[in-house]
Each structure stands twice: as structure tokens, then as C-alpha cells.
Design a protein around this motif. Sequence first.
Motif, short mmCIF file in Angstrom:
data_model
loop_
_atom_site.label_atom_id
_atom_site.label_comp_id
_atom_site.label_asym_id
_atom_site.label_seq_id
_atom_site.Cartn_x
_atom_site.Cartn_y
_atom_site.Cartn_z
N LEU A 54 0.85 -1.22 -0.09
CA LEU A 54 -0.05 0.20 0.03
C LEU A 54 1.03 1.38 -0.20
O LEU A 54 1.93 1.35 0.55
CB LEU A 54 -0.66 0.09 1.16
CG LEU A 54 -2.08 -1.30 1.25
CD1 LEU A 54 -2.65 -0.98 2.59
CD2 LEU A 54 -2.91 -1.07 0.13
N GLN A 55 0.62 2.24 -0.79
CA GLN A 55 1.03 3.60 -0.58
C GLN A 55 0.67 4.30 0.51
O GLN A 55 -0.72 4.37 0.82
CB GLN A 55 0.79 4.26 -1.99
CG GLN A 55 1.56 5.44 -1.85
CD GLN A 55 1.31 6.44 -3.29
OE1 GLN A 55 0.41 6.00 -4.02
NE2 GLN A 55 1.88 7.67 -3.50
N ILE A 56 1.62 4.80 1.36
CA ILE A 56 0.99 5.51 2.52
C ILE A 56 1.02 7.14 2.18
O ILE A 56 2.01 7.62 1.75
CB ILE A 56 1.96 5.41 3.76
CG1 ILE A 56 2.04 3.84 4.04
CG2 ILE A 56 1.39 6.09 5.03
CD1 ILE A 56 0.81 3.17 4.40
N ILE A 57 0.00 7.90 2.61
CA ILE A 57 -0.51 9.02 2.61
C ILE A 57 -0.05 9.66 4.11
O ILE A 57 -1.05 9.59 4.63
CB ILE A 57 -1.36 9.67 1.82
CG1 ILE A 57 -1.40 9.10 0.34
CG2 ILE A 57 -1.48 11.29 1.76
CD1 ILE A 57 -2.42 9.21 -0.41
N ASP A 58 0.80 10.26 4.50
CA ASP A 58 1.09 10.75 5.92
C ASP A 58 0.33 12.07 6.00
O ASP A 58 0.83 13.21 5.35
CB ASP A 58 2.48 10.60 6.19
CG ASP A 58 2.69 11.02 7.72
OD1 ASP A 58 1.87 11.09 8.52
OD2 ASP A 58 3.97 11.17 8.12
N ALA A 59 -0.78 12.34 6.84
CA ALA A 59 -1.54 13.20 6.86
C ALA A 59 -1.60 13.54 8.26
O ALA A 59 -2.20 14.52 8.86
CB ALA A 59 -2.94 12.88 6.51
N THR A 60 -0.49 13.28 8.89
CA THR A 60 -0.13 13.53 10.65
C THR A 60 0.13 15.02 10.62
O THR A 60 0.73 15.62 9.74
CB THR A 60 1.10 12.86 10.84
OG1 THR A 60 0.74 11.51 10.79
CG2 THR A 60 0.98 13.16 12.57
N CYS A 61 -0.58 15.73 11.68
CA CYS A 61 -0.64 17.27 11.79
C CYS A 61 1.04 17.44 12.10
O CYS A 61 1.52 16.69 12.85
CB CYS A 61 -1.40 17.55 12.97
SG CYS A 61 -1.29 18.97 13.78
N PRO A 62 1.45 18.46 11.63
CA PRO A 62 2.92 18.80 11.91
C PRO A 62 3.34 18.82 13.34
O PRO A 62 4.26 18.64 13.90
CB PRO A 62 3.15 20.09 11.21
CG PRO A 62 2.12 20.03 10.03
CD PRO A 62 0.97 19.35 10.87
N LEU A 63 2.45 19.36 14.19
CA LEU A 63 2.46 19.73 15.49
C LEU A 63 2.80 18.22 16.05
O LEU A 63 3.38 18.16 17.09
CB LEU A 63 1.36 20.51 16.11
CG LEU A 63 1.43 20.84 17.70
CD1 LEU A 63 2.70 21.35 17.79
CD2 LEU A 63 0.23 21.49 18.25
N VAL A 64 1.81 17.41 15.83
CA VAL A 64 1.67 16.08 16.42
C VAL A 64 3.07 15.24 16.14
O VAL A 64 3.79 14.76 17.08
CB VAL A 64 0.66 15.23 15.90
CG1 VAL A 64 0.86 13.78 16.26
CG2 VAL A 64 -0.84 15.75 16.39
N SER A 65 3.60 15.52 14.81
CA SER A 65 4.78 15.04 14.45
C SER A 65 6.00 15.51 15.34
O SER A 65 6.78 14.64 15.66
CB SER A 65 5.17 15.33 12.95
OG SER A 65 4.19 14.43 12.09
N LYS A 66 6.03 16.81 15.42
CA LYS A 66 6.93 17.52 16.39
C LYS A 66 6.96 16.78 17.86
O LYS A 66 8.04 16.45 18.46
CB LYS A 66 6.82 19.17 16.38
CG LYS A 66 7.72 19.81 17.15
CD LYS A 66 7.70 21.27 17.11
CE LYS A 66 8.75 21.79 17.98
NZ LYS A 66 8.53 23.09 17.91
N VAL A 67 5.83 16.65 18.50
CA VAL A 67 5.56 16.23 19.45
C VAL A 67 6.22 15.00 19.72
O VAL A 67 6.90 14.43 20.75
CB VAL A 67 4.26 16.35 20.32
CG1 VAL A 67 4.13 15.45 21.56
CG2 VAL A 67 3.59 17.70 20.44
N HIS A 68 6.03 13.97 18.90
CA HIS A 68 6.28 12.47 18.59
C HIS A 68 7.91 12.78 18.51
O HIS A 68 8.59 11.61 19.11
CB HIS A 68 5.90 11.90 17.50
CG HIS A 68 4.36 11.44 18.07
ND1 HIS A 68 3.45 10.88 17.04
CD2 HIS A 68 3.32 11.81 18.79
CE1 HIS A 68 2.30 10.76 17.57
NE2 HIS A 68 2.49 11.26 18.51
N ALA A 69 8.39 13.47 17.94
CA ALA A 69 9.98 13.54 17.51
C ALA A 69 10.54 14.06 18.82
O ALA A 69 11.56 13.50 19.25
CB ALA A 69 10.41 14.58 16.52
N GLU A 70 9.89 14.81 19.76
CA GLU A 70 10.55 15.22 20.89
C GLU A 70 10.55 14.16 21.84
O GLU A 70 11.35 13.99 22.75
CB GLU A 70 9.83 16.59 21.55
CG GLU A 70 10.15 17.68 20.81
CD GLU A 70 11.70 18.27 20.96
OE1 GLU A 70 12.06 18.16 22.19
OE2 GLU A 70 12.07 18.56 20.03
#
Length: 53
Positions: free
Chosen positions: A25-41
Motif C-alpha cells: 500500500l502507498q502511505i499518505i502521511d496526513a499527520t498534523c505537523p504539531l503532532v509529528s513534532k511532539v512525537h519527535a521530541e
Amino acid sequence: MSAKRPSPRTASPPAVREHAAYRGLQIIDATCPLVSKVHAEARHYTRDGYTIA
């Protein structure tokens, strides 16, 4: 033919993305940039030995 399925806005666990890739399957990442930043932290602090509760 590769099916497309959007990822949830709040992000999916790595295992879900890995399984989707396994199925071709082709993944289209629609994750909110703020959520991505929190996960990275969270990953950063976990690597430094902190516990995230």
C-alpha cells in the motif's frame, strides 16, 4: 496496482506503516505537523533516558 489509504491525523504506530508497506500500500502521511513534532521530541527524550508517561 497500489491502493492508497490516508494515515490518521494523529499518526499511526510504526508497525501499522510497516504492515501497509508489506501489503504494497502507498502511505499518505496526513499527520498534523504539531503532532509529528511532539512525537519527535518524545523519541529524543526517550533516547536520553527519560520516561514518557
